[in-house]
Write a protein that holds these residues in place. Structure first.
Motif, PDB file in Angstrom:
ATOM      1  N   ARG A  39      56.028  26.957  12.359  1.00 53.14           N
ATOM      2  CA  ARG A  39      55.111  25.997  11.743  1.00 53.14           C
ATOM      3  C   ARG A  39      55.366  25.836  10.250  1.00 53.14           C
ATOM      4  NH1 ARG A  39      51.153  28.871  14.600  1.00 53.14           N
ATOM      5  NH2 ARG A  39      50.148  29.515  12.636  1.00 53.14           N
ATOM      6  N   SER A  40      56.031  26.805   9.645  1.00 59.13           N
ATOM      7  CA  SER A  40      56.333  26.698   8.220  1.00 59.13           C
ATOM      8  C   SER A  40      57.744  27.200   7.962  1.00 59.13           C
ATOM      9  CB  SER A  40      55.333  27.509   7.387  1.00 59.13           C
ATOM     10  OG  SER A  40      55.472  28.894   7.638  1.00 59.13           O
ATOM     11  N   GLY A  41      58.338  26.710   6.890  1.00 59.91           N
ATOM     12  CA  GLY A  41      59.665  27.165   6.520  1.00 59.91           C
ATOM     13  C   GLY A  41      59.607  28.550   5.893  1.00 59.91           C
ATOM     14  N   VAL A  42      60.760  29.122   5.664  1.00 61.15           N
ATOM     15  CA  VAL A  42      60.832  30.460   5.086  1.00 61.15           C
ATOM     16  C   VAL A  42      62.053  30.540   4.187  1.00 61.15           C
ATOM     17  CG1 VAL A  42      62.033  31.306   7.150  1.00 61.15           C
ATOM     18  CG2 VAL A  42      60.965  32.934   5.589  1.00 61.15           C
ATOM     19  N   LYS A  43      61.902  31.174   3.043  1.00 60.37           N
ATOM     20  CA  LYS A  43      63.011  31.334   2.117  1.00 60.37           C
ATOM     21  C   LYS A  43      63.975  32.400   2.624  1.00 60.37           C
ATOM     22  CE  LYS A  43      60.235  30.128  -1.940  1.00 60.37           C
ATOM     23  NZ  LYS A  43      59.716  30.615  -3.242  1.00 60.37           N
ATOM     24  N   PRO A  44      65.270  32.243   2.342  1.00 67.28           N
ATOM     25  CA  PRO A  44      66.239  33.263   2.739  1.00 67.28           C
ATOM     26  C   PRO A  44      65.875  34.657   2.237  1.00 67.28           C
ATOM     27  CG  PRO A  44      67.384  31.284   2.111  1.00 67.28           C
ATOM     28  CD  PRO A  44      65.933  31.056   1.766  1.00 67.28           C
ATOM     29  N   ALA A  45      65.341  34.725   1.014  1.00 69.50           N
ATOM     30  CA  ALA A  45      64.955  36.035   0.475  1.00 69.50           C
ATOM     31  C   ALA A  45      63.878  36.683   1.342  1.00 69.50           C
ATOM     32  CB  ALA A  45      64.473  35.883  -0.962  1.00 69.50           C
ATOM     33  N   ASP A  46      62.956  35.864   1.879  1.00 69.44           N
ATOM     34  CA  ASP A  46      61.907  36.404   2.744  1.00 69.44           C
ATOM     35  C   ASP A  46      62.472  36.827   4.097  1.00 69.44           C
ATOM     36  OD1 ASP A  46      59.988  36.088   0.818  1.00 69.44           O
ATOM     37  OD2 ASP A  46      59.226  34.182   1.608  1.00 69.44           O
ATOM     38  N   VAL A  47      63.466  36.078   4.596  1.00 76.51           N
ATOM     39  CA  VAL A  47      64.115  36.482   5.837  1.00 76.51           C
ATOM     40  C   VAL A  47      64.773  37.847   5.663  1.00 76.51           C
ATOM     41  CG1 VAL A  47      66.005  35.959   7.435  1.00 76.51           C
ATOM     42  CG2 VAL A  47      64.484  34.140   6.676  1.00 76.51           C
ATOM     43  N   ARG A  48      65.406  38.061   4.518  1.00 80.02           N
ATOM     44  CA  ARG A  48      66.026  39.355   4.261  1.00 80.02           C
ATOM     45  C   ARG A  48      64.996  40.484   4.254  1.00 80.02           C
ATOM     46  NH1 ARG A  48      69.063  36.329   0.394  1.00 80.02           N
ATOM     47  NH2 ARG A  48      71.191  36.005   1.110  1.00 80.02           N
ATOM     48  N   ARG A  49      63.820  40.214   3.691  1.00 85.99           N
ATOM     49  CA  ARG A  49      62.779  41.234   3.658  1.00 85.99           C
ATOM     50  C   ARG A  49      62.363  41.615   5.076  1.00 85.99           C
ATOM     51  NH1 ARG A  49      58.198  39.458  -0.578  1.00 85.99           N
ATOM     52  NH2 ARG A  49      57.411  41.540  -0.040  1.00 85.99           N
ATOM     53  N   LEU A  50      62.218  40.618   5.934  1.00 86.17           N
ATOM     54  CA  LEU A  50      61.840  40.895   7.317  1.00 86.17           C
ATOM     55  C   LEU A  50      62.953  41.633   8.056  1.00 86.17           C
ATOM     56  CD1 LEU A  50      60.099  37.527   8.272  1.00 86.17           C
ATOM     57  CD2 LEU A  50      58.997  39.738   7.891  1.00 86.17           C
ATOM     58  N   LEU A  51      64.187  41.181   7.893  1.00 85.72           N
ATOM     59  CA  LEU A  51      65.304  41.826   8.585  1.00 85.72           C
ATOM     60  C   LEU A  51      65.467  43.272   8.142  1.00 85.72           C
ATOM     61  CD1 LEU A  51      67.935  38.925   8.528  1.00 85.72           C
ATOM     62  CD2 LEU A  51      66.448  39.623  10.415  1.00 85.72           C
ATOM     63  N   ASP A  52      65.261  43.525   6.859  1.00 84.12           N
ATOM     64  CA  ASP A  52      65.338  44.900   6.368  1.00 84.12           C
ATOM     65  C   ASP A  52      64.195  45.741   6.944  1.00 84.12           C
ATOM     66  OD1 ASP A  52      67.585  44.287   4.908  1.00 84.12           O
ATOM     67  OD2 ASP A  52      66.511  43.979   3.017  1.00 84.12           O
ATOM     68  N   ALA A  53      63.016  45.142   7.031  1.00 80.82           N
ATOM     69  CA  ALA A  53      61.870  45.851   7.594  1.00 80.82           C
ATOM     70  C   ALA A  53      62.082  46.163   9.075  1.00 80.82           C
ATOM     71  CB  ALA A  53      60.594  45.027   7.417  1.00 80.82           C
ATOM     72  N   TYR A  54      62.826  45.290   9.766  1.00 85.53           N
ATOM     73  CA  TYR A  54      63.090  45.490  11.189  1.00 85.53           C
ATOM     74  C   TYR A  54      64.363  46.309  11.432  1.00 85.53           C
ATOM     75  CZ  TYR A  54      59.796  41.553  11.457  1.00 85.53           C
ATOM     76  OH  TYR A  54      58.723  40.718  11.307  1.00 85.53           O
ATOM     77  N   ASP A  55      64.989  46.751  10.336  1.00 89.86           N
ATOM     78  CA  ASP A  55      66.187  47.589  10.397  1.00 89.86           C
ATOM     79  C   ASP A  55      67.322  46.901  11.164  1.00 89.86           C
ATOM     80  OD1 ASP A  55      67.635  49.883   9.735  1.00 89.86           O
ATOM     81  OD2 ASP A  55      67.131  50.895  11.620  1.00 89.86           O
TER      82      ASP A  55
END
Length: 289
Positions: free
Chosen positions: A48-64
């Motif tokens: 429903r909303s876009g996401v910045k690449p920097a935020d994607v990195r934060r999630l991917l790092d959190a998900y290991d």
């Protein structure tokens, strides 16, 4: 059926949701890990909303997430970076239609591309002179004072795209070309002769498969129009079909749509000449046969 940015958000969100679940986290727990409200994670996961690449990195790092190819692909799907990391096509932001930028980003990250062309040589296989002639024809109606600079910019972009065939892990390209692609004299006889030579050169690359669909086949499923199928290494859920129109591109990503186009492409390959016979056929066209 959706347009590029919407498809990209949906695919990115679905993949992030699956990765979160694989990490054993609820959306609320993921949000707390990265310092967000749970609603933001939900909006991202549902597209429903876009996401910045920097935020994607934060999630991917959190998900290991440690798969470098998957990591980079999902960051690219988010679009242009806000932290200094840019891909070459970002330099043309504001100059290229957003759907074309989406196409380029998918092309740059895909593992394989299957394409049917009925009228012109695929962009990844065009010579500069052929690309210039095709681009100028497509811009019919643009004022004379603006067309030269616009043509040169678009040709430069098209040639830059061809780097995907020369990278360390080159794109695997399978192209089925209607005979009309070879018979249509674009840019004049000399330009066309060099373009046919270019096709023969490309056909010898181990990651490129070119087949011609001769007129003798008659009517076939491809008469409905050209299309491109992008496939991603080990990520079939990210595959997408792209249909080009005069003023926009349409992206299909539902499983039933993908299956229909994959079956159509397989049928066309079966009707087309073999890669070896295609080389002989192109040589014959070049010799005036």
């Amino acid at each position: 059926m959706q347009y590029g940015p919407a498809v990209r958000r949906r695919k990115l969100g679905a993949e992030l949701r699956a990765l979160r679940a694989r990490a054993g986290l609820t959306s609320g727990e993921a949000a707390r890990l990265v310092g967000w409200h749970q609603s933001k994670v939900s909006r991202i996961e549902t597209g429903r909303s876009g996401v910045k690449p920097a935020d994607v990195r934060r999630l991917l790092d959190a998900y290991d997430v440690r798969d470098p190819e998957l990591y980079e692909l999902l960051v690219v799907l988010a679009g242009a970076d806000g932290d200094g990391r840019h891909h070459w096509w970002h330099a043309y932001r504001g100059l290229l239609p957003s759907t074309y930028s989406d196409f380029i980003s998918l092309e740059a990250q895909a593992g394989a591309m299957r394409t049917l062309e009925n009228s012109v040589v695929p962009g990844l296989l065009q010579t500069p002179e052929y690309a210039r002639a095709v681009t100028r024809a497509a811009l019919d109606g643009v004022p004379d004072g603006k067309i030269d600079a616009l043509v040169e910019m678009l040709v430069k972009v098209r040639l830059a795209r061809q780097a995907v065939l020369r990278s360390n892990k080159p794109l695997r390209l399978s192209a089925v070309l209607d005979e009309a692609v070879l018979r249509r004299t674009v840019g004049g006889p000399e330009v066309m002769a060099r373009q046919l030579d270019r096709l023969r050169e490309a056909a010898h690359l181990p990651h490129v498969r070119i087949q011609v669909l001769p007129f003798g086949v008659g009517a076939h499923i491809g008469v409905t129009g050209p299309f491109v199928i992008f496939s991603f290494t080990n990520r079939s859920d990210l595959d997408v079909v792209v249909l080009d129109h005069l003023t926009s591109s349409l992206y299909l990503e539902q499983r039933e749509d993908l299956q229909s186009y994959e079956e159509a492409f397989n049928s066309l390959q079966g009707q087309a000449l073999s890669p070896e016979d295609t080389l002989d056929f192109i040589a014959g066209v070049a010799d005036g046969a």
